[in-house]
Scaffold this motif. Structure first.
Motif, PDB file in Angstrom:
ATOM      1  N   GLU A  34       0.836  -1.204   0.000  1.00  0.00           N
ATOM      2  CA  GLU A  34       0.000   0.000   0.000  1.00  0.00           C
ATOM      3  C   GLU A  34       0.867   1.249   0.000  1.00  0.00           C
ATOM      4  N   ARG A  35       1.943   1.247   0.801  1.00  0.00           N
ATOM      5  CA  ARG A  35       2.845   2.402   0.841  1.00  0.00           C
ATOM      6  C   ARG A  35       3.520   2.584  -0.513  1.00  0.00           C
ATOM      7  N   ARG A  36       3.876   1.473  -1.150  1.00  0.00           N
ATOM      8  CA  ARG A  36       4.512   1.544  -2.461  1.00  0.00           C
ATOM      9  C   ARG A  36       3.593   2.223  -3.462  1.00  0.00           C
ATOM     10  N   GLN A  37       2.308   1.855  -3.437  1.00  0.00           N
ATOM     11  CA  GLN A  37       1.367   2.445  -4.382  1.00  0.00           C
ATOM     12  C   GLN A  37       1.235   3.945  -4.158  1.00  0.00           C
ATOM     13  N   GLU A  38       1.215   4.354  -2.892  1.00  0.00           N
ATOM     14  CA  GLU A  38       1.133   5.785  -2.593  1.00  0.00           C
ATOM     15  C   GLU A  38       2.362   6.515  -3.124  1.00  0.00           C
ATOM     16  N   MET A  39       3.538   5.900  -2.939  1.00  0.00           N
ATOM     17  CA  MET A  39       4.777   6.504  -3.410  1.00  0.00           C
ATOM     18  C   MET A  39       4.784   6.616  -4.933  1.00  0.00           C
ATOM     19  N   VAL A  40       4.314   5.591  -5.616  1.00  0.00           N
ATOM     20  CA  VAL A  40       4.289   5.604  -7.084  1.00  0.00           C
ATOM     21  C   VAL A  40       3.387   6.725  -7.584  1.00  0.00           C
ATOM     22  N   GLU A  41       2.212   6.870  -6.970  1.00  0.00           N
ATOM     23  CA  GLU A  41       1.282   7.908  -7.411  1.00  0.00           C
ATOM     24  C   GLU A  41       1.835   9.298  -7.120  1.00  0.00           C
ATOM     25  N   ARG A  42       2.471   9.457  -5.962  1.00  0.00           N
ATOM     26  CA  ARG A  42       3.054  10.759  -5.625  1.00  0.00           C
ATOM     27  C   ARG A  42       4.235  11.086  -6.523  1.00  0.00           C
ATOM     28  N   SER A  43       5.013  10.063  -6.861  1.00  0.00           N
ATOM     29  CA  SER A  43       6.179  10.316  -7.709  1.00  0.00           C
ATOM     30  C   SER A  43       5.748  10.743  -9.105  1.00  0.00           C
ATOM     31  N   ALA A  44       4.651  10.169  -9.608  1.00  0.00           N
ATOM     32  CA  ALA A  44       4.143  10.569 -10.923  1.00  0.00           C
ATOM     33  C   ALA A  44       3.725  12.036 -10.893  1.00  0.00           C
ATOM     34  N   TRP A  45       3.074  12.444  -9.811  1.00  0.00           N
ATOM     35  CA  TRP A  45       2.675  13.843  -9.647  1.00  0.00           C
ATOM     36  C   TRP A  45       3.909  14.733  -9.529  1.00  0.00           C
ATOM     37  N   ALA A  46       4.916  14.287  -8.772  1.00  0.00           N
ATOM     38  CA  ALA A  46       6.138  15.064  -8.587  1.00  0.00           C
ATOM     39  C   ALA A  46       6.877  15.248  -9.905  1.00  0.00           C
ATOM     40  N   GLN A  47       6.910  14.214 -10.739  1.00  0.00           N
ATOM     41  CA  GLN A  47       7.577  14.324 -12.038  1.00  0.00           C
ATOM     42  C   GLN A  47       6.889  15.346 -12.928  1.00  0.00           C
ATOM     43  N   ARG A  48       5.576  15.396 -12.881  1.00  0.00           N
ATOM     44  CA  ARG A  48       4.847  16.389 -13.688  1.00  0.00           C
ATOM     45  C   ARG A  48       5.175  17.799 -13.210  1.00  0.00           C
ATOM     46  N   VAL A  49       5.195  17.985 -11.878  1.00  0.00           N
ATOM     47  CA  VAL A  49       5.528  19.296 -11.321  1.00  0.00           C
ATOM     48  C   VAL A  49       6.941  19.702 -11.722  1.00  0.00           C
TER      49      VAL A  49
END
Length: 230
Positions: A112-127
């Motif tokens: 579950e933590r991994r999934q949260e990190m993956v989703e946040r990292s995708a957002w961070a890359q866009r930013v």
């Protein structure tokens, strides 16, 4: 001297980021023959393993986007050669992805933590992408380097988030490979004694895919840090 050391370091990192991916492809290809080693395909085995563990609602699909488990659609997705293939690589990769489905079904906190990190990292890359594209515009409009410098620092830090996400992914991959996929293959009697070692190599190769991605993210960060110093 510093420039030479920096170039040598970047060259080493480039080699390290290239080698894991090359090794993964070599291992997968080596054990993809013979293509008819088993009377069932990777997709067949994935369906069987999921049904045996009460996960009939998890679908098994063929994809061109690489082997993975999608927790949002609850789907095990396999590349064409692993979905239809009947090789050691096909069944081992299929079992690995089923391992991820089991992690999700069991509510594994690390998954579950991994999934949260993956989703946040995708957002961070866009930013980070937006910030880095905006830097030249801000520099021209403000006619001062400081706002652009701040944006560059923020962009570099934002690009470091995917690196953390990839590194956090490694324990999850190792668990799916060696604590779940390998026992399922051994208990099912689908591995002979001579196949256990290559099966472990395939499972290790699957985990190394994320090492290559992590090093690639690190190279990205180092590239922008170099630009920051300049």
């Amino acid at each position: 001297m510093m420039a030479i050391l920096l170039l040598a370091g970047l060259g080493l990192f480039a080699l390290l980021s290239w080698w894991p991916g090359w090794w993964v492809r070599q291992v997968m290809a080596r054990h993809r023959a013979p293509v008819d080693r088993y009377p069932f395909s990777g997709g067949d085995l994935a369906r069987y393993l999921l049904d045996r563990r009460g996960l009939a609602d998890v679908t098994v699909e063929m994809t061109k986007d690489g082997d993975h488990y999608d927790p949002h659609s609850r789907s095990v997705r396999l590349s064409p050669e692993n979905f239809s293939g009947r090789s050691l690589t096909a069944i081992t990769v299929a079992a690995h992805e089923v391992g991820h489905a089991l992690q999700h079904a069991e509510g594994d906190p690390a998954f579950e933590r991994r999934q949260e990190m993956v989703e946040r990292s995708a957002w961070a890359q866009r930013v980070a992408g937006w910030l880095l594209v905006a830097i030249p515009v801000v520099t021209v409009l403000e006619k001062q380097p400081m706002p652009a410098l701040v944006m560059l620092v923020v962009g570099v830090l934002t690009m470091a988030v995917p690196l953390l996400a990839q590194l956090s992914n490694l324990p999850i991959e190792m668990d799916a490979s060696f604590n779940r996929a390998l026992p399922m293959l051994e208990q099912g009697g689908w591995l002979t004694k001579t196949e256990r070692k290559p099966a472990r190599q395939i499972l290790r190769a699957a985990a190394l895919t994320y090492v290559a991605q992590a090093i690639g993210s690190l190279l990205n960060v180092l590239k922008w840090l170099r630009g920051l110093r300049m």
